[in-house]
Motif scaffolding. Structure first.
Motif, PDB file in Angstrom:
ATOM      1  N   SER A 227      -1.687  14.106  -8.554  1.00 22.67           N
ATOM      2  CA  SER A 227      -1.025  14.036  -9.597  1.00 22.67           C
ATOM      3  C   SER A 227      -0.779  12.937  -9.955  1.00 22.67           C
ATOM      4  O   SER A 227      -0.877  12.210 -10.994  1.00 22.67           O
ATOM      5  CB  SER A 227       0.016  15.063  -9.604  1.00 22.67           C
ATOM      6  N   ASN A 228       0.051  11.907  -8.964  1.00 24.01           N
ATOM      7  CA  ASN A 228       0.198  10.643  -9.071  1.00 24.01           C
ATOM      8  C   ASN A 228      -0.938   9.809  -9.338  1.00 24.01           C
ATOM      9  O   ASN A 228      -0.869   8.736 -10.341  1.00 24.01           O
ATOM     10  CB  ASN A 228       1.149   9.913  -8.008  1.00 24.01           C
ATOM     11  N   GLY A 229      -2.111  10.119  -8.899  1.00 26.83           N
ATOM     12  CA  GLY A 229      -3.336   9.243  -9.104  1.00 26.83           C
ATOM     13  C   GLY A 229      -3.679   9.619 -10.431  1.00 26.83           C
ATOM     14  O   GLY A 229      -4.062   8.581 -11.082  1.00 26.83           O
ATOM     15  N   ALA A 230      -3.581  10.736 -11.020  1.00 26.59           N
ATOM     16  CA  ALA A 230      -3.968  11.107 -12.318  1.00 26.59           C
ATOM     17  C   ALA A 230      -3.100  10.231 -13.461  1.00 26.59           C
ATOM     18  O   ALA A 230      -3.593   9.849 -14.592  1.00 26.59           O
ATOM     19  CB  ALA A 230      -4.195  12.480 -12.711  1.00 26.59           C
ATOM     20  N   LYS A 231      -1.837  10.163 -12.942  1.00 24.99           N
ATOM     21  CA  LYS A 231      -1.077   9.353 -13.906  1.00 24.99           C
ATOM     22  C   LYS A 231      -1.180   7.903 -13.767  1.00 24.99           C
ATOM     23  O   LYS A 231      -0.307   7.194 -14.375  1.00 24.99           O
ATOM     24  CB  LYS A 231       0.541   9.801 -13.552  1.00 24.99           C
ATOM     25  N   GLY A 232      -2.067   7.412 -12.998  1.00 24.55           N
ATOM     26  CA  GLY A 232      -2.081   5.954 -12.901  1.00 24.55           C
ATOM     27  C   GLY A 232      -1.201   5.138 -11.977  1.00 24.55           C
ATOM     28  O   GLY A 232      -1.134   3.863 -11.918  1.00 24.55           O
ATOM     29  N   LEU A 233      -0.243   6.079 -10.978  1.00 21.88           N
ATOM     30  CA  LEU A 233       0.775   5.431 -10.242  1.00 21.88           C
ATOM     31  C   LEU A 233      -0.094   4.954  -9.101  1.00 21.88           C
ATOM     32  O   LEU A 233      -1.184   5.477  -8.272  1.00 21.88           O
ATOM     33  CB  LEU A 233       1.756   6.494 -10.029  1.00 21.88           C
ATOM     34  N   PRO A 234       0.701   4.143  -8.251  1.00 21.53           N
ATOM     35  CA  PRO A 234       0.080   3.385  -7.156  1.00 21.53           C
ATOM     36  C   PRO A 234       0.014   4.453  -5.994  1.00 21.53           C
ATOM     37  O   PRO A 234       1.021   5.380  -6.020  1.00 21.53           O
ATOM     38  CB  PRO A 234       0.883   2.145  -6.764  1.00 21.53           C
ATOM     39  N   PRO A 235      -0.896   4.516  -5.040  1.00 18.61           N
ATOM     40  CA  PRO A 235      -0.872   5.456  -4.384  1.00 18.61           C
ATOM     41  C   PRO A 235       0.004   5.554  -2.965  1.00 18.61           C
ATOM     42  O   PRO A 235       0.536   4.309  -2.816  1.00 18.61           O
ATOM     43  CB  PRO A 235      -2.348   5.318  -3.561  1.00 18.61           C
ATOM     44  N   LYS A 236       0.451   6.428  -2.373  1.00 20.30           N
ATOM     45  CA  LYS A 236       1.440   6.432  -1.291  1.00 20.30           C
ATOM     46  C   LYS A 236       0.636   7.054  -0.077  1.00 20.30           C
ATOM     47  O   LYS A 236      -0.244   7.641  -0.207  1.00 20.30           O
ATOM     48  CB  LYS A 236       2.608   7.473  -1.636  1.00 20.30           C
ATOM     49  N   SER A 237       1.230   6.422   1.096  1.00 17.25           N
ATOM     50  CA  SER A 237       0.702   6.970   2.178  1.00 17.25           C
ATOM     51  C   SER A 237       1.032   8.361   2.620  1.00 17.25           C
ATOM     52  O   SER A 237       1.765   9.187   1.562  1.00 17.25           O
ATOM     53  CB  SER A 237       1.478   6.238   3.407  1.00 17.25           C
ATOM     54  N   PHE A 238       0.211   9.006   3.654  1.00 15.75           N
ATOM     55  CA  PHE A 238       0.414  10.462   3.829  1.00 15.75           C
ATOM     56  C   PHE A 238       2.202  10.709   4.197  1.00 15.75           C
ATOM     57  O   PHE A 238       2.822  11.562   3.504  1.00 15.75           O
ATOM     58  CB  PHE A 238      -0.113  10.881   5.002  1.00 15.75           C
ATOM     59  N   MET A 239       2.908   9.767   4.738  1.00 15.61           N
ATOM     60  CA  MET A 239       4.104   9.925   5.178  1.00 15.61           C
ATOM     61  C   MET A 239       5.036   9.754   4.079  1.00 15.61           C
ATOM     62  O   MET A 239       6.155  10.554   3.839  1.00 15.61           O
ATOM     63  CB  MET A 239       4.618   9.290   6.478  1.00 15.61           C
ATOM     64  N   GLU A 240       4.702   8.750   3.249  1.00 13.00           N
ATOM     65  CA  GLU A 240       5.638   8.480   2.056  1.00 13.00           C
ATOM     66  C   GLU A 240       5.607   9.834   1.215  1.00 13.00           C
ATOM     67  O   GLU A 240       6.589   9.826   0.419  1.00 13.00           O
ATOM     68  CB  GLU A 240       5.121   7.374   1.340  1.00 13.00           C
ATOM     69  N   THR A 241       4.483  10.143   0.944  1.00 11.53           N
ATOM     70  CA  THR A 241       4.116  11.315   0.163  1.00 11.53           C
ATOM     71  C   THR A 241       5.344  12.664   0.624  1.00 11.53           C
ATOM     72  O   THR A 241       5.925  13.223  -0.187  1.00 11.53           O
ATOM     73  CB  THR A 241       2.990  12.128  -0.089  1.00 11.53           C
TER      74      THR A 241
END
Length: 276
Positions: A227-241
């Motif tokens: 969802s964040n990727g579709a909004k153009g937001l920078p990717p987060k790591s697995f643990m950050e998510t």
């Protein structure tokens, strides 16, 4: 001279693809849209999410993103069936028991699916969470912003989800099958030779599908990342998510959407494990 038995069967590619398409076009996609919506909007209850999806586009809203979903379904169904059955045949010949073979085959088949599922699942999630853009616009904007890698947002969660998904579905279904077979086995008869009735096979698949949803946190993290990727937001790591979801919705947020996902898992287990 003995002919060595083959582990692979090309027919599995077609059979898996067709079965997965039928599953997606009937029950699969509505459950997929429902649980994806709940994974995105984690404050909504199960029935609130159902009503809100319906309010956005009626019955047709439950088939949002059907174009990439059917392409994904045919390809991932074929890959799953081909790789899963090949692994199961190979390890069974090596002396591995039925349930363990199912766990290994299911995990390997699920991981193999991710090559196809990454982009297609990303586009389905984008279509569900942002209806202001067409499917083609989502595709172009993602590629323009992040290249091919942009379609694999949430890849780690997706690999963990798919591997554990099919390992659980196949392994748990085989476990229930085995227990049911022991009820019918005659003295001196091998459990492997016992045939279950159609209702018993269906019961095994239903239980295996429901219990396989133990990995729902991986699914919620996958939805959040895509969802964040579709909004153009920078990717987060697995643990950050993971930490973001817990901070935003508490630990219960990791299990948001589990009810419609149970329906989806039962549907997929029946079509791709019980029927074949």
């Amino acid at each position: 001279k003995m002919v060595k038995a083959k582990s692979t069967d090309p027919k599995d590619l077609l059979k898996g693809g067709v079965l997965q398409c039928v599953e997606a076009a009937t029950l699969g996609l509505p459950f997929e849209v429902w649980k994806t919506h709940m994974g995105t909007y984690r404050s909504e209850t199960t029935m609130q999410a159902f009503r809100n999806i319906y309010a956005k586009g009626g019955v047709g809203a439950f088939w949002s993103g059907w174009q990439p979903k059917l392409v994904e379904s045919f390809l991932k169904g074929g890959i799953l069936m081909y790789s899963k059955e090949a692994i199961i045949r190979s390890v069974t010949r090596a002396g591995v028991d039925e349930v363990s073979a199912g766990l290994l085959g299911g995990f390997g088949g699920g991981v193999a699916q991710v090559t196809i599922m990454g982009p297609c699942t990303f586009l389905v999630t984008a279509s569900v969470t942002d209806k202001s853009k067409s499917l083609w616009q989502h595709t172009l904007s993602t590629y323009k912003s992040h290249g091919v890698g942009g379609f694999y947002h949430g890849g780690t969660a997706l690999v963990l989800r798919q591997g554990s998904n099919w390992a659980s579905r196949q392994g748990l279904t085989d476990f229930v099958r085995y227990q049911l077979k022991t009820l019918h086995v005659s003295k001196g008869e091998s459990v492997a030779n016992v045939k279950l009735s159609i209702p018993e096979e269906a019961f095994s698949g239903i239980i295996g599908g429901i219990l396989s949803t133990w990995n729902q946190p991986f699914e919620v993290m996958r939805i959040e990342a895509q969802s964040n990727g579709a909004k153009g937001l920078p990717p987060k790591s697995f643990m950050e998510t993971f930490h973001h979801i817990v901070k935003d919705s508490g630990y219960k947020g990791l299990f948001q959407g589990i009810i419609p996902r149970m329906g989806l898992c039962v549907s997929q287990t029946l079509f791709l494990i019980t029927i074949p």
